[in-house]
Design a protein around this motif. Structure first.
Motif, PDB file in Angstrom:
ATOM      1  N   GLN B  51      -4.258 -78.700  37.009  1.00 21.52           N
ATOM      2  CA  GLN B  51      -3.415 -79.490  36.128  1.00 21.52           C
ATOM      3  C   GLN B  51      -4.250 -80.133  35.010  1.00 21.52           C
ATOM      4  O   GLN B  51      -3.836 -80.160  33.854  1.00 21.52           O
ATOM      5  N   GLU B  55      -3.714 -79.728  31.116  1.00 18.32           N
ATOM      6  CA  GLU B  55      -3.458 -80.896  30.284  1.00 18.32           C
ATOM      7  C   GLU B  55      -4.447 -80.984  29.129  1.00 18.32           C
ATOM      8  O   GLU B  55      -4.142 -81.580  28.092  1.00 18.32           O
ATOM      9  N   ALA B  59       0.102 -81.465  26.554  1.00 13.34           N
ATOM     10  CA  ALA B  59       1.454 -81.167  27.040  1.00 13.34           C
ATOM     11  C   ALA B  59       2.464 -81.160  25.903  1.00 13.34           C
ATOM     12  O   ALA B  59       3.524 -80.557  26.001  1.00 13.34           O
ATOM     13  N   VAL B 253       7.677 -85.146  24.578  1.00 15.98           N
ATOM     14  CA  VAL B 253       7.489 -84.128  25.618  1.00 15.98           C
ATOM     15  C   VAL B 253       8.832 -83.531  26.039  1.00 15.98           C
ATOM     16  O   VAL B 253       8.924 -82.339  26.301  1.00 15.98           O
ATOM     17  N   LEU B 282       3.167 -76.968  28.520  1.00 18.07           N
ATOM     18  CA  LEU B 282       4.105 -77.631  29.419  1.00 18.07           C
ATOM     19  C   LEU B 282       4.657 -76.629  30.436  1.00 18.07           C
ATOM     20  O   LEU B 282       4.803 -76.931  31.616  1.00 18.07           O
ATOM     21  N   LEU B 285       2.155 -76.042  32.838  1.00 14.51           N
ATOM     22  CA  LEU B 285       2.107 -77.193  33.723  1.00 14.51           C
ATOM     23  C   LEU B 285       3.192 -77.073  34.792  1.00 14.51           C
ATOM     24  O   LEU B 285       2.966 -77.332  35.966  1.00 14.51           O
TER      25      LEU B 285
END
Lengths: 237, 440
Positions: B51, B55, B59, B253, B282, B285
């Motif tokens: 992650q 990141e 994001a 976001v 994203l 993610l």
């Protein structure tokens, strides 16, 4: 006179290996309070079955069974458990103490299942232990006691719930003659003090200690005779 | 209350009658609970690492890249093949998509940089001033490119740390000029070294920033142009590419996925062939989250199996105990115990076993982090060759105990005690007291 137990036309049948065994074929008897009854008979005569019924461990097939004023012939399992916990005192041939509990804790077991383990009740357990001569053994485990001592714990336990009667199943069967005498003396004394005792035995000299002998054969009452009281007992301290 | 305590006291007493047996039974649950916590902690550590890498891309960003179409598509076209994102695409996107707060056009080429006799082959990046911030590059000396540089198409350049070191091993590069393809560029700044970013999902090559030179994109367009020739096994191949990559920042976001969809549609309508690709960190993610979830389920499954095995161990022991204590059950029933009293008595014992197993399991579970540290240290000391071959993730992972795994593991262990204790307890209660009393 008030009755401790009343058995009216009780039959008990059970199925063993596909065959119906008629263990009791219509037994009628009454046990007044303060009586001392010996139930005798050969094996297979139905005396154990009668004892199980009186002890509320089983239900009769037909007939009526009254303990005090309560008809216990068709009660549920839970209700029978409650009556065992509160109104019946058991003494067994092999003592049947719980090995992981101390003497005092063993005496308390019926109170525990009644859900009333108050301070007063616990004092009573101390008293009872003293009465059977085990005041100095309260913290001992059953395995640390002799047979006679174990049986005395069992007697104290049978008294803790102030029962209708004490049910003794061959109480001296595992004991030598000296200890047998001790235990029988204790029972005599209890009877003298007003306790009702129903004892199952096949030994004549043990049965002779009772006030009354009921003989069973093949599920029927053969004889029911009251005998002369032979001697006074002394309460032990 | 007193009676309740008494029941527990009694249960524990019975268990202590067979200490080794109880210990072994507890061990099953202990291992199960500890493994739940450990496996989840390690899984969490690995996914956290992934992650963090994603990141690093941001994001809020949507990255659009030019992709060279496969030769089957371009076959038959004569001359240099134009492909990829054009300046008009860039305008179309920035003007029609309202949620884009910033757009960063990038053009990258492989070029040779030289200063006097020294030469470095590296990446020439045409970009705007935002590039440094978006890629998290920091200035070591001088400054990064400015808006004025871009506006005036200045021949200014900024060196990455590696390039600066190789071209100017002894001097301060700022103020000097390097030579790139027939033109000189004045160095205005040098960047700090930065670790390469991860390549993710094949759509984004791992980027090594060490040998870069940054110039204003406007300068690149006017000086070098869109047409590039690469020599390939004896023949020349020409390509026309206007933009290598556009990094778009979305205002919020929550708008990222919609915006990326809009950009996809815009590009799809403007291109006949798939000569562009889009990367949404994203989405990555989210994928990483899905992967993490699967990981947790997988680990949970393994742990659940060990817990079930522990539970079966409890059940096995309790069944043996019930048989062994038939006589005691008979006595208790004769002295007035109801069926439910017997059930409670045996349940208390199994629950006590599993609570002890669960509690010690939780305690040991909490030591996950230091213990992995020690294990790693030991392996490094004893088997350095083995550690060399392990993947990076295993070498660096820091397990992190998932807070909810502790109550969960504990709850599961108690549940197992109840579930696997119920059957033996019910068997004990179902016994006929007369039979039980006769049992030797």
């Amino acid at each position: 006179m008030k009755l401790a137990a009343s058995v009216q036309q009780v039959t008990k049948e059970y199925v063993l290996d596909g065959e119906t065994v008629r263990a009791l074929r219509g037994v009628t008897l009454e046990v007044p309070e303060g009586d001392y009854v010996a139930v005798m008979g050969a094996s297979g005569s139905g005396k154990s079955t009668l004892l199980n019924l009186l002890g509320c461990l089983d239900r009769p097939t037909s007939g009526k069974l009254l303990l005090g004023e309560d008809d216990v012939s068709q009660l549920s399992d839970d209700r029978l458990s409650e009556i065992r916990a509160s109104r019946i005192g058991f003494i067994f041939q092999s003592y049947n103490l719980i090995p992981q509990l101390t003497v005092l804790e063993n005496i308390q077991v019926p109170l525990y299942y009644q859900g009333r383990l108050t301070a007063r009740e616990r004092d009573r357990c101390h008293e009872l232990a003293g009465m059977v001569g085990l005041a100095d053994r309260l913290k001992h485990r059953p395995t640390q006691l002799s047979g006679g001592q174990q049986q005395r714990v069992a007697i104290a336990r049978s008294l803790v719930n102030d029962p209708y009667f004490i049910l003794a199943d061959e109480p001296t069967g595992n004991l030598d003659s000296v200890t047998t005498e001790e235990i029988l003396g204790l029972l005599d004394a209890l009877n003298e003090a007003g306790k009702t005792i129903i004892m199952v035995t096949h030994e004549d000299d043990v049965g002779a200690r009772a006030k009354r002998i009921i003989r069973l054969r093949d599920g029927n009452v053969l004889s029911d005779a009251r005998q002369q009281q032979k001697r006074k007992a002394v309460i032990r301290h | 209350m007193l009676l309740f305590l008494r029941t527990w006291q009694l249960g524990i007493k019975s268990l202590l009658l067979h200490p080794l047996r109880s210990l072994l039974t507890v061990l099953g649950i202990f291992i199960g609970v500890a493994s739940v916590i450990w496996l989840l902690a390690i899984g969490e550590g690995i996914s956290r690492k992934a992650q963090e890498q994603i990141e690093g891309l941001g994001a809020n960003n949507v990255i659009v890249r030019s992709i060279k179409p496969p030769s089957e598509v371009t076959e038959g076209m004569r001359g240099p093949v134009p492909y990829g994102i054009t300046r008009r695409d860039f305008e179309a996107i920035t003007e029609t998509v309202p949620t884009i707060s910033r757009a960063l056009p990038i053009r990258e080429l492989r070029r040779r940089f030289s200063y006097s006799t020294r030469m470095v082959d590296g990446r020439l990046v045409g970009c705007t001033p935002e590039y440094a911030e978006v890629t998290k590059l920091e200035v070591a000396r001088g400054r990064f490119l400015s808006d004025a540089d871009v506006r005036d198409k200045q021949n200014h350049c900024v060196l990455a740390s590696g390039t600066a070191e190789r071209l100017f091993p002894f001097e301060d590069p700022v103020g000097r000029s390097i030579h790139i393809e027939e033109a000189y560029y004045v160095i205005v700044g040098v960047m700090k070294p930065r670790n390469p970013t991860a390549g993710i999902g094949g759509s984004l090559a791992a980027q090594d920033f060490a040998n870069d030179v940054y110039i204003p994109i406007s300068t690149l367009w006017s000086r070098i142009g869109d047409f590039i020739v690469t020599r390939r096994s004896g023949s020349f191949e020409g390509e026309i590419v206007e933009l290598s990559q556009v990094t778009l920042r979305v205002d919020e976001v929550k708008n990222v996925l919609e915006t990326s969809e809009l950009i996809k549609q815009t590009l799809a309508s403007r291109h006949r062939i798939e000569d562009w690709g889009i990367t949404v960190p994203l989405e990555l993610l989210e994928q990483a989250r899905t992967t993490r979830l699967m990981f947790i389920i997988f680990m949970g499954l393994i742990a659940a199996i060990s817990l079930v095995v522990g539970g079966i161990g409890i059940m096995n022991i309790m069944l043996a105990t019930v048989t062994e204590r038939t006589r005691e059950i008979g006595i208790r029933r004769a002295l007035g115990a109801k069926r439910r009293d017997i059930i409670r008595q045996f349940l208390v014992e199994t629950v006590a076993l599993s609570v002890v197993g669960g509690a010690t399991g939780v305690l040991v579970g909490l030591t996950c982090r230091p213990v992995t540290g020690w294990v790693r240290y030991l392996v490094e000391r004893l088997l350095p060759d083995v550690i060399e071959q392990l993947p990076e993730v295993i070498k660096t992972v820091e397990p992190s105990v998932v807070p909810w795994s502790i109550p969960l593991a504990f709850f599961i262990s108690v549940t197992i005690g109840v579930v696997f204790g119920l059957y033996p307890a019910m068997r004990a209660a179902a016994m006929d007291p007369i039979e039980a009393l006769r049992h030797e």
